[in-house]
Design an enzyme around this catalytic site. Structure first.
Site, short mmCIF file in Angstrom:
data_model
loop_
_atom_site.label_atom_id
_atom_site.label_comp_id
_atom_site.label_asym_id
_atom_site.label_seq_id
_atom_site.Cartn_x
_atom_site.Cartn_y
_atom_site.Cartn_z
CE1 TYR A 152 -3.58 2.62 0.63
CE2 TYR A 152 -2.34 3.26 2.59
CZ TYR A 152 -3.36 3.50 1.69
OH TYR A 152 -4.15 4.61 1.83
CG ASP A 247 5.69 3.71 0.86
OD1 ASP A 247 5.98 4.38 1.89
OD2 ASP A 247 4.53 3.52 0.47
CE LYS A 275 0.94 5.22 8.30
NZ LYS A 275 0.94 4.35 7.14
C1 LIG Z 1 0.35 4.82 5.74
C2 LIG Z 1 1.12 4.55 4.51
C3 LIG Z 1 1.05 5.38 3.38
C4 LIG Z 1 0.09 6.53 3.29
O1 LIG Z 1 0.34 7.53 4.23
P1 LIG Z 1 -0.87 8.55 4.59
O2 LIG Z 1 -0.21 9.51 5.52
O3 LIG Z 1 -1.94 7.71 5.21
O4 LIG Z 1 -1.29 9.16 3.32
C5 LIG Z 1 1.88 5.13 2.32
N1 LIG Z 1 2.73 4.08 2.35
C6 LIG Z 1 2.82 3.25 3.40
C7 LIG Z 1 3.80 2.14 3.37
C8 LIG Z 1 2.01 3.45 4.50
O5 LIG Z 1 2.08 2.60 5.52
#
Ligand SMILES: *Cc1c(COP(=O)(O)O)cnc(C)c1O
Length: 435
Positions: A152, A247, A275
């Site tokens: 994701y 990511d 995060k």
């Molecule tokens: C949470 C998450 C996102 C998205 O971040 P948001 O601040 O919710 O837009 C993207 N990549 C990973 C791996 C994530 O865990």
């Protein structure tokens, strides 16, 4: 001027709030997994949080294994972060000009994340991955990207294909509203499958702008890479002039100060962050090699912007969070706590004769009710989610909050001291015995 009344005990119970919320917001929530669709039942509302605990609108105290989906690595309402935000608040909430906090934040990120030479702040992880993809395309002049099933990367159109938890939970892996043409530029491969990757490069190598990967996929439960797998991504990208994007929105500053790239010693070209770098406020960041980053506006042709990017309150929270990580270096302790809860749950499952896999790295773990280790999306979705839903509700009834989906990762924080872990492990073990 009316004084703002802080939330104390004046809130209506969760049930009333959820009824009102459903009239006002789609599904009663601002982010889908919060609605408990996957595990059933109605969500509780949280009125305050401290350390490893949430206090619900119904005045229940819960040991929290969601930690606001990752950011709260120091525990909720950390006093150092709160003080930093309060101090910044004295100076104003947003300036719309460059501010000193942004420089300090950039210095910290460049110092801590091995591959990052330059950085651009934004407001969410989604913005970070969206901009990383655009930058990779602008830099290479190519259009195709590779992503992996179950990873994701936020709700970016071209990345919302086989995108793990949120979408999975709704039984709707691909979102409506995404033109087929957008998704057509996205090649979806299985994680941990080097052959598939080599084939894709043999066929499309010249057109592949980027690989984007969660180096430890954690939005489909937690999946760990086979030995040498991440190295093969690096080698193929280097050989084909493709941009490798890690990511690390979830793993950055969580599995080590420098994220997965520090642990495995691999240098991605770009890194998406989020995060933890916001310390609980809305922040994302994109960083990487100067040569690529300088293609961003205003130096280069790839446009990217944000009215509130580098917001002083958000930067103050993030700076305090990162500095505290540097000062306390909690990773060895978190690793021990993670192993402790993993072992307790595996013992309980063994005693009960239930097949359970618990991949765990540092403060991250997840529960797959599965006979075999989970190496990819297919293995993950082949797990028995009924067991997870039952365990979720047993735990919640007994004061432990697990993520409300079998496909989310559980998080520990520095405030999960021995006592909270022991208490939670006892509840979860009892829950497993009842399955
Ligand atoms: C949470 C998450 C996102 C998205 O971040 P948001 O601040 O919710 O837009 C993207 N990549 C990973 C791996 C994530 O865990």
């Amino acid at each position: 001027m009316a004084n703002f009344q802080p939330a104390t005990n004046t809130h209506p119970p969760s049930k009333d709030l959820f009824e009102r919320a459903q009239q006002l917001m789609p599904g009663g929530v601002n982010s889908p997994v919060r609605a408990f669709r996957s595990v059933g039942g109605a969500p509780f509302f949280t009125k305050s949080a401290k350390g490893a605990h949430l206090t619900t609108a119904d005045d229940r105290e819960l040991i929290d294994f969601v930690c606001t989906w990752g950011p709260a690595i120091h525990g909720h309402n950390d006093p150092d972060i709160r003080e930093a935000v309060a101090a910044a608040l004295e100076n104003g909430t947003s300036f719309g000009t460059p501010n000193p906090y942004e420089v300090e934040m950039a210095e910290l990120i460049v110092e801590l994340v091995p591959s990052v030479e330059k950085v651009r702040m934004c407001n969410s992880g989604t913005e970070a991955t969206m901009s990383a993809i655009r930058l990779a395309r602008g830099y290479t002049g190519r259009s195709k990207i590779i992503k992996f099933a179950g990873c994701y990367h936020g709700h970016v159109d071209s990345l919302l294909v086989k995108a793990g938890s949120g979408a999975l939970t709704l039984g709707n892996p691909d979102s409506a509203g995404i033109p087929a043409g957008f998704a057509a530029e996205t090649i979806v491969l299985d994680y941990n499958d080097v052959d598939g990757l080599e084939k894709a490069f043999a066929e499309h190598g010249e057109d592949i702008a980027a690989i984007i990967v969660e180096p430890y996929p954690a939005n489909c439960g937690l999946i760990l890479p086979d030995e040498g797998y991440l190295e093969s991504l690096r080698t193929l990208c280097t050989g084909n002039g493709t941009v490798l994007i890690f990511d690390e929105v979830m793993t950055g500053f969580r599995v080590a100060l420098g994220g997965v790239q520090e642990r495995v010693g691999i240098t991605p070209d770009l890194t998406a962050m989020g995060k933890i770098i916001g310390g609980g406020l809305p922040v994302g960041a994109l960083g990487g090699k100067t040569e690529i980053m300088d293609h961003l506006a205003p130096l280069g042709p790839v446009y990217q912007a944000g009215t509130l990017s580098g917001n002083p309150l958000a930067m103050a929270a993030g700076i305090a969070s990162l500095k505290k990580l540097k000062a306390t270096n909690p990773y060895a302790t978190l690793e021990k706590l993670g192993a402790q809860i993993r072992d307790a749950l595996l013992d309980a499952a063994k005693a009960k004769g239930i097949a359970l896999q618990i991949p765990q790295v540092g403060s991250m773990f997840s529960l797959f009710f599965n006979e075999a280790p989970v190496r990819d999306f297919n293995d993950a979705t082949g797990s028995t989610t009924d067991h997870f839903s039952k365990l979720f509700h047993y735990a919640l009834d007994h004061g432990v909050y697990l993520p409300p989906s079998a496909y989310e990762t559980c998080f520990l924080c520095s405030a999960h001291d021995g006592e909270a872990i022991e208490q939670a492990a006892e509840v979860l073990a009892a829950g497993i015995k009842k399955l």
